[in-house]
Design a protein around this motif. Structure first.
Motif, PDB file in Angstrom:
ATOM      1  N   SER A   1       0.832  -1.210   0.000  1.00 28.51           N
ATOM      2  CA  SER A   1       0.000   0.000   0.000  1.00 28.51           C
ATOM      3  C   SER A   1       0.864   1.257   0.000  1.00 28.51           C
ATOM      4  CB  SER A   1      -0.920   0.007   1.228  1.00 28.51           C
ATOM      5  OG  SER A   1      -1.845  -1.050   1.182  1.00 28.51           O
TER       6      SER A   1
ATOM      7  N   ASP B   1       2.698   1.542  -3.409  1.00 26.82           N
ATOM      8  CA  ASP B   1       1.711   1.970  -4.412  1.00 26.82           C
ATOM      9  C   ASP B   1       1.528   3.483  -4.365  1.00 26.82           C
ATOM     10  OD1 ASP B   1       1.269  -0.564  -5.343  1.00 26.82           O
ATOM     11  OD2 ASP B   1      -0.616  -0.881  -4.267  1.00 26.82           O
TER      12      ASP B   1
ATOM     13  N   LEU C   1      -3.997   5.921  -1.664  1.00 26.42           N
ATOM     14  CA  LEU C   1      -3.758   5.220  -0.408  1.00 26.42           C
ATOM     15  C   LEU C   1      -5.104   4.942   0.256  1.00 26.42           C
ATOM     16  CD1 LEU C   1      -1.526   4.212   1.506  1.00 26.42           C
ATOM     17  CD2 LEU C   1      -1.661   6.416   2.663  1.00 26.42           C
ATOM     18  N   LYS C   2      -5.481   3.696   0.319  1.00 24.54           N
ATOM     19  CA  LYS C   2      -6.774   3.322   0.881  1.00 24.54           C
ATOM     20  C   LYS C   2      -6.610   3.019   2.368  1.00 24.54           C
ATOM     21  CE  LYS C   2      -8.410   1.479  -3.533  1.00 24.54           C
ATOM     22  NZ  LYS C   2      -8.874   0.281  -4.277  1.00 24.54           N
TER      23      LYS C   2
END
Length: 238
Positions: free
Chosen positions: A62, A65, A72-73
């Motif tokens: 994450s 990414d 960004l979740k």
């Protein structure tokens, strides 16, 4: 695209269950940790394989990414892991996102847990926000069992605060009583110090007498008994 396809990758990160093909200049641009690693002139600066076996692969994915332009979740399930890992690699931007997420999610039931987390990992702004939330909504927060997980050092900072919002100091006294009773073998050692923060003289004498008649733990401590007695006597002063 460079990241997704591994094009021109010059370093790989190996977590506990994931291998990530990355680029040094991207890692160094976002992380002080990696920048220092790649520029320290030591042998590790030339390594093409970085072993991070203690790091959760999903969490690191994450973060990487995000470095490559992804979203960004952050969720209530992953926010703490992402915050801890980002802090480990000095990615302050993501740490700030996580702390903002936690601050926005503060509630009567989770405020103590967020305070404990922030204090443990030295997220100072979040610590202050969570601490102030508890002070402002003390009566609501203490109505839930999760409040009583608070450790002594944090409770010892909250009780003497002038910001503590209570309509009746008896609420503070009853909160202290319940906190001690949940783990008396350890917590009773802190009773005298914590009781000294309670403004006993501001509690109506009838309520003090009623509390004392029903309470045994405080009366077992001579200093606590004396503090209660002094508070009652205060009301009888001319």
């Amino acid at each position: 695209e460079l990241y997704a396809e591994g094009t021109f990758s010059d370093v790989t990160i190996h977590t506990n269950d994931t291998v990530l093909h990355c680029h040094r200049f991207i890692l160094a641009a976002f992380s002080d940790y990696f920048r220092a690693m790649f520029t320290n002139g030591m042998a590790e600066s030339q390594q093409r394989k970085i072993e991070l076996r203690h790091v959760d692969g999903k969490t690191m994915t994450s973060i990487i990414d995000y470095f490559y332009g992804g979203s960004l979740k952050i969720t209530s399930e992953n926010v703490q892991n992402i915050a801890i890992t980002s802090s480990m690699f000095n990615v302050s931007e993501i740490v700030d996102y996580c702390c903002t997420f936690l601050a926005d999610s503060l509630s009567y039931t989770n405020c103590v847990q967020i305070l404990i987390f922030a204090e443990l990992y030295n997220f100072h702004p979040l610590t202050q926000i969570a601490n102030n939330y508890i002070l402002d909504y003390f009566e609501k927060c203490t109505g839930y069992d999760t409040f009583y997980e608070i450790p002594y050092p944090l409770l010892n900072k909250i009780l003497p605060s002038e910001r503590l919002a209570v309509k009746n100091e008896l609420t503070v006294l009853n909160t202290l009583k319940k906190w001690v009773e949940l783990d008396p073998s350890i917590r009773k050692d802190h009773l005298v110090g914590l009781l000294s923060h309670v403004r006993l003289a501001m509690i109506p004498v009838e309520q003090l007498i009623d509390f004392e008649e029903k309470e045994t733990l405080l009366k077992e401590s001579l200093p606590c008994f004396q503090m209660l007695l002094e508070a009652k006597n205060f009301h009888y002063l001319p």
